[in-house]
Each structure stands twice: as C-alpha cells, then as structure tokens.
Scaffold this motif. Structure first.
Motif, short mmCIF file in Angstrom:
data_model
loop_
_atom_site.label_atom_id
_atom_site.label_comp_id
_atom_site.label_asym_id
_atom_site.label_seq_id
_atom_site.Cartn_x
_atom_site.Cartn_y
_atom_site.Cartn_z
N ARG A 6 6.57 -11.54 -7.39
CA ARG A 6 7.41 -10.38 -7.04
C ARG A 6 7.73 -9.61 -8.31
O ARG A 6 8.26 -10.17 -9.27
CB ARG A 6 8.69 -10.86 -6.37
N SER A 38 4.63 -8.73 -3.97
CA SER A 38 5.37 -7.53 -3.61
C SER A 38 5.60 -6.74 -4.89
O SER A 38 6.16 -7.27 -5.86
CB SER A 38 6.71 -7.93 -2.97
N SER A 40 7.00 -3.04 -6.67
CA SER A 40 7.73 -1.78 -6.59
C SER A 40 7.62 -1.08 -7.93
O SER A 40 7.96 -1.66 -8.96
CB SER A 40 9.21 -2.03 -6.27
N THR A 63 0.88 -7.92 -0.71
CA THR A 63 1.39 -7.95 0.65
C THR A 63 2.16 -6.67 0.93
O THR A 63 2.07 -6.08 1.99
CB THR A 63 2.32 -9.16 0.84
N ARG A 64 2.92 -6.21 -0.06
CA ARG A 64 3.70 -4.98 0.05
C ARG A 64 3.74 -4.31 -1.31
O ARG A 64 3.98 -4.95 -2.32
CB ARG A 64 5.12 -5.29 0.51
N ASP A 66 5.15 -0.51 -3.14
CA ASP A 66 5.96 0.68 -2.95
C ASP A 66 5.98 1.47 -4.26
O ASP A 66 6.38 0.92 -5.30
CB ASP A 66 7.38 0.25 -2.56
N LYS A 88 -7.90 -4.94 -0.96
CA LYS A 88 -7.42 -6.17 -0.34
C LYS A 88 -8.60 -7.12 -0.19
O LYS A 88 -9.55 -6.82 0.51
CB LYS A 88 -6.80 -5.89 1.02
N HIS A 94 -1.11 -5.98 4.64
CA HIS A 94 -1.03 -5.22 3.40
C HIS A 94 -0.41 -3.88 3.74
O HIS A 94 -0.93 -3.14 4.56
CB HIS A 94 -2.41 -5.01 2.79
N VAL A 95 0.71 -3.57 3.12
CA VAL A 95 1.39 -2.30 3.35
C VAL A 95 1.62 -1.64 2.00
O VAL A 95 2.29 -2.20 1.13
CB VAL A 95 2.74 -2.50 4.08
N PHE A 96 1.06 -0.45 1.81
CA PHE A 96 1.24 0.31 0.58
C PHE A 96 1.86 1.64 0.97
O PHE A 96 1.30 2.38 1.78
CB PHE A 96 -0.10 0.53 -0.11
N THR A 97 3.02 1.95 0.40
CA THR A 97 3.70 3.20 0.70
C THR A 97 3.93 3.96 -0.60
O THR A 97 4.41 3.38 -1.58
CB THR A 97 5.05 2.92 1.39
N CYS A 120 -7.35 -0.89 2.24
CA CYS A 120 -5.93 -0.97 1.85
C CYS A 120 -5.18 0.02 2.75
O CYS A 120 -5.51 1.20 2.74
CB CYS A 120 -5.83 -0.57 0.38
#
Length: 149
Positions: A6, A38, A40, A63-64, A66, A88, A94-97, A120
């Motif tokens: 993380r 994760s 950020s 996994t995430r 941001d 990926k 898999h969430v990319f914002t 992705c």
C-alpha cells in the motif's frame, strides 16, 4: 522509485530519471502472492523521465490505483507508454481512476504517447491530453486489448 503493497505519493516531484526497464520515474508492481497493491498519487509532478515501458511511471497488477491533480509531462518511453504504462498480469480485479491530471508532451517510440493500458480498467475524469506523440499507434492515449475505459 519502486513501490509495493500500500503506497501513497502526495506532493512528490519525480524528474530526470532514466533506466532501460519499466517505470522511468516510478514503478508500482504487485508481487505475485503479495498483499493487494493500492496506489494513490496526488498533486505530484513526473517530468523528463525515460524508461523502456512507462517513461514517467508504470503500474502493474495494482488492485486499486488513484491519480489526482498530477502533471505527467516530457517523459519518454523507448517502447510503450511515454507518460505511463498500466497493465494487469495477475491478481483479482483492477480499478484505475484518474481525476484532473495533465498529460503533456510525452512520447513513445512505438505505442501510447501519453499512456497505454493493457488490459487495465481505467476511468478518466477531466484529464487533459496535450501534445503527446507515438511513432506507430495511440499518440495521445492507447487502449490495448480487452480494457474498459
């Protein structure tokens, strides 16, 4: 810079880095069988970095992820993803914002001037793509294989 598990990178400046590998400025990668990754990245600057894949940064099997209010500019990929490569390879979901980022004047010698995703799932909100280039495909942004954008 290599990141795992993380991670948060608020207000970082990553500039003038070079390598013949993945993630010229930053590499965030899930190590197989590790805890979910994760990432950020907020209010940061990635400039003048060079890598074979992901000149500015590369994210693999997060996994995430941001990204908000960043500048990704003047980065170069020797192959794919001048500003960023997102891929990926293993793991669940898999969430990319991305929100309000500026992707400017990045270049790739093959595909994805600003960014390339494969596969992705990425959501963009108010991102700007300005003056990016690739010699073969996807000068601004390239979605490669089964990806939701």
């Amino acid at each position: 810079m290599f990141v795992f598990a993380r991670s948060r990178a608020p207000w970082a400046t990553i500039t003038n880095n070079s390598l013949t590998g993945r993630g010229g400025g930053l590499l965030a990668e899930l190590v197989e069988d590790a805890v979910p990754l994760s990432v950020s990245i907020h209010n940061s600057i990635f400039t003048y970095n060079t890598g074979t894949y992901g000149g500015g940064l590369a994210m693999y099997s997060a996994t995430r992820a941001d990204m908000r209010n960043n500048v990704i500019a003047h980065n170069t990929a020797l192959k794919y993803g001048g500003g960023m490569e997102c891929a990926k390879y293993y793991g669940e979901g898999h969430v990319f914002t991305a929100y309000n980022n500026t992707w400017a004047h990045n270049s790739a010698l093959i595909k994805g001037g600003a960014a390339i995703t494969h596969p992705c799932n990425m959501t963009l909100h108010s991102d700007r793509f300005l003056g990016n280039a690739a010699q073969q495909e996807g000068g601004g942004f390239m979605v490669y294989g089964g990806t939701d954008v």
